[in-house]
Write an enzyme that holds these catalytic residues in place. Structure first.
Site, PDB file in Angstrom:
ATOM      1  N   ASP A   1     -12.669  38.173  28.453  1.00 44.14           N
ATOM      2  CA  ASP A   1     -12.090  36.890  28.063  1.00 44.14           C
ATOM      3  C   ASP A   1     -12.213  35.974  29.283  1.00 44.14           C
ATOM      4  O   ASP A   1     -11.721  36.323  30.355  1.00 44.14           O
ATOM      5  CB  ASP A   1     -10.608  37.070  27.683  1.00 44.14           C
ATOM      6  CG  ASP A   1     -10.022  35.820  27.037  1.00 44.14           C
ATOM      7  OD1 ASP A   1      -9.396  35.941  25.982  1.00 44.14           O
ATOM      8  OD2 ASP A   1     -10.215  34.709  27.598  1.00 44.14           O
TER       9      ASP A   1
ATOM     10  N   ASP B   1     -15.384  40.550   8.195  1.00 43.97           N
ATOM     11  CA  ASP B   1     -14.408  39.880   7.338  1.00 43.97           C
ATOM     12  C   ASP B   1     -14.737  38.389   7.229  1.00 43.97           C
ATOM     13  O   ASP B   1     -14.140  37.684   6.428  1.00 43.97           O
ATOM     14  CB  ASP B   1     -12.994  40.051   7.912  1.00 43.97           C
ATOM     15  CG  ASP B   1     -11.916  39.433   7.020  1.00 43.97           C
ATOM     16  OD1 ASP B   1     -11.979  39.683   5.789  1.00 43.97           O
ATOM     17  OD2 ASP B   1     -11.042  38.709   7.523  1.00 43.97           O
TER      18      ASP B   1
ATOM     19  N   GLU C   1     -19.220  30.634   4.153  1.00 42.37           N
ATOM     20  CA  GLU C   1     -18.227  31.287   3.275  1.00 42.37           C
ATOM     21  C   GLU C   1     -18.009  30.439   2.025  1.00 42.37           C
ATOM     22  O   GLU C   1     -17.805  29.229   2.170  1.00 42.37           O
ATOM     23  CB  GLU C   1     -16.895  31.473   4.018  1.00 42.37           C
ATOM     24  CG  GLU C   1     -16.981  32.521   5.102  1.00 42.37           C
ATOM     25  CD  GLU C   1     -15.652  32.758   5.839  1.00 42.37           C
ATOM     26  OE1 GLU C   1     -14.633  32.142   5.477  1.00 42.37           O
ATOM     27  OE2 GLU C   1     -15.643  33.561   6.776  1.00 42.37           O
TER      28      GLU C   1
ATOM     29  N   HIS D   1     -12.776  37.385   4.102  1.00 50.86           N
ATOM     30  CA  HIS D   1     -11.893  36.643   5.031  1.00 50.86           C
ATOM     31  C   HIS D   1     -10.408  36.856   4.675  1.00 50.86           C
ATOM     32  O   HIS D   1      -9.674  35.910   4.406  1.00 50.86           O
ATOM     33  CB  HIS D   1     -12.240  35.144   5.023  1.00 50.86           C
ATOM     34  CG  HIS D   1     -11.752  34.425   6.247  1.00 50.86           C
ATOM     35  ND1 HIS D   1     -12.380  33.318   6.788  1.00 50.86           N
ATOM     36  CD2 HIS D   1     -10.668  34.645   7.054  1.00 50.86           C
ATOM     37  CE1 HIS D   1     -11.714  32.899   7.846  1.00 50.86           C
ATOM     38  NE2 HIS D   1     -10.670  33.687   8.030  1.00 50.86           N
TER      39      HIS D   1
HETATM   40  C1  MLT Z   1      -6.731  32.059  10.825  1.00 48.63           C
HETATM   41  O1  MLT Z   1      -7.466  31.417  11.569  1.00 48.63           O
HETATM   42  O2  MLT Z   1      -5.518  31.868  10.795  1.00 48.63           O
HETATM   43  C2  MLT Z   1      -7.295  33.121   9.943  1.00 48.63           C
HETATM   44  O3  MLT Z   1      -8.674  33.220  10.004  1.00 48.63           O
HETATM   45  C3  MLT Z   1      -6.807  33.027   8.561  1.00 48.63           C
HETATM   46  C4  MLT Z   1      -7.325  31.895   7.758  1.00 48.63           C
HETATM   47  O4  MLT Z   1      -7.976  30.997   8.236  1.00 48.63           O
HETATM   48  O5  MLT Z   1      -7.042  31.901   6.560  1.00 48.63           O
END
Ligand code: MLT
Length: 303
Positions: free
Chosen positions: A168, A250, A255, A276
């Site tokens: 990181d 995921d 998307e 997702h």
């Molecule tokens: C987020 O960034 O909080 C997650 O990927 C969940 C979402 O975007 O639904």
């Protein structure tokens, strides 16, 4: 003061907003409808489905707050909002445990062929001999992104007795039993790589063709962060050639993943995929909903 909720929020959070005394509306407006309605909205609440683009922000003559019920801000043009003096709030960390648990689920599913075994059995096939997998025990996992979610993942993988590496750019040390290393070390030494960074200009296609070339043969890659962090064309080639043993995905750069490249990717037998759902748990949505409502009410009071 009008608060418009454009993507569904947890029921109890919604009830709190409705009882707050403000004018609260809730309906998913597609982009063209939202652009027409936005001049009448003071606070816009979204999850990930609504893309709060520069033109929506520009049209928001009365817009004061954009509230993102979730972590990633890649669906909000934060720069434009800043330029217009609009406050952007989100709920970092509120869904971290859910995302971490899903990432580990994908990891085990990839290593032990859980999804393939299920599909084969449902198709009446007993493929026991073809499904010899790998343990996590004593193997090396590289975590890209050591923020909230990365740390939750590390905590759990240490319980599997794994050697845990983390990269990181903002973290130089940790009191966890985790080695903070550079990105090349993650690519070169990991048996499993799991991604937990936001999508930004710096992280777009961070896991590139060159990165795959540096990786160990037979690495397992997990992405429960954002699709755009991985070059999915390069991932497809690495999976098809066997360089990557399996991938647990995921998230996708597109998307839903219905274009040709993603369709090809999903057809590979060594891809385990979910739509997702990292933050889609009762517990995470409850937490996210309560925190975003707390933050909205606090910010609205200051206006
Ligand atoms: C987020 O960034 O909080 C997650 O990927 C969940 C979402 O975007 O639904």
């Amino acid at each position: 003061m009008r608060i418009h909720v454009n993507d569904p929020l947890d029921k109890s959070a919604m009830e709190r907003l409705m009882n707050s005394g403000y004018n609260v509306t809730s309906e998913h407006l597609e982009k063209d409808e939202l652009i027409k309605e936005i001049p009448n909205i003071d606070v816009l609440v979204v999850r990930s489905a609504t893309k709060v683009t520069a033109d929506i922000i520009e049209a928001g003559k009365n817009l004061k707050i954009i509230a993102r019920a979730g972590t990633g801000l890649d669906n909000v043009d934060v720069e434009k909002a800043k330029e217009k003096g609009i406050k952007v709030i989100n709920t970092p960390g509120a869904n971290g445990i859910s995302v971490a648990e899903l990432a580990i689920g994908l990891m085990i599913s990839c290593a032990r062929h859980i999804a393939k075994g299920t599909m084969d059995l449902k198709n009446g096939e007993w493929t026991k001999k073809q499904l010899k997998g790998h343990e996590l025990y004593k193997r090396t996992v590289g975590i890209i992104g050591f923020g909230n979610i990365g740390r939750e993942v590390a905590k759990r993988l240490l319980a599997f007795d794994m050697r845990v590496l983390a990269y990181d750019p903002f973290v130089k040390e940790t009191d966890m039993n985790v080695e903070i290393v550079d990105l090349d070390t993650i690519f070169k030494e990991s048996d499993f790589i799991t991604i937990h960074v936001p999508l930004t200009n710096e992280t777009k296609h961070l896991v590139s063709k060159e990165a795959f070339e540096k990786m160990k043969d037979g690495v397992i890659l997990i992405n429960a962060a954002r699709g755009g962090v991985v070059d999915e064309e390069a991932l497809y080639n690495a999976l098809a050639s066997g360089k990557v043993y399996a991938a647990g995905l995921d998230v996708f750069e597109v998307e839903p993943p219905t274009d040709e490249l993603r369709k090809k990717l999903l057809e590979l037998p060594n891809v385990v995929a979910t739509p997702h759902i990292g933050a889609s748990t009762v517990e995470a949505q409850l937490r996210v909903g309560q925190i975003i409502v707390d933050k909205i009410l606090e910010e609205v009071k200051k206006l």
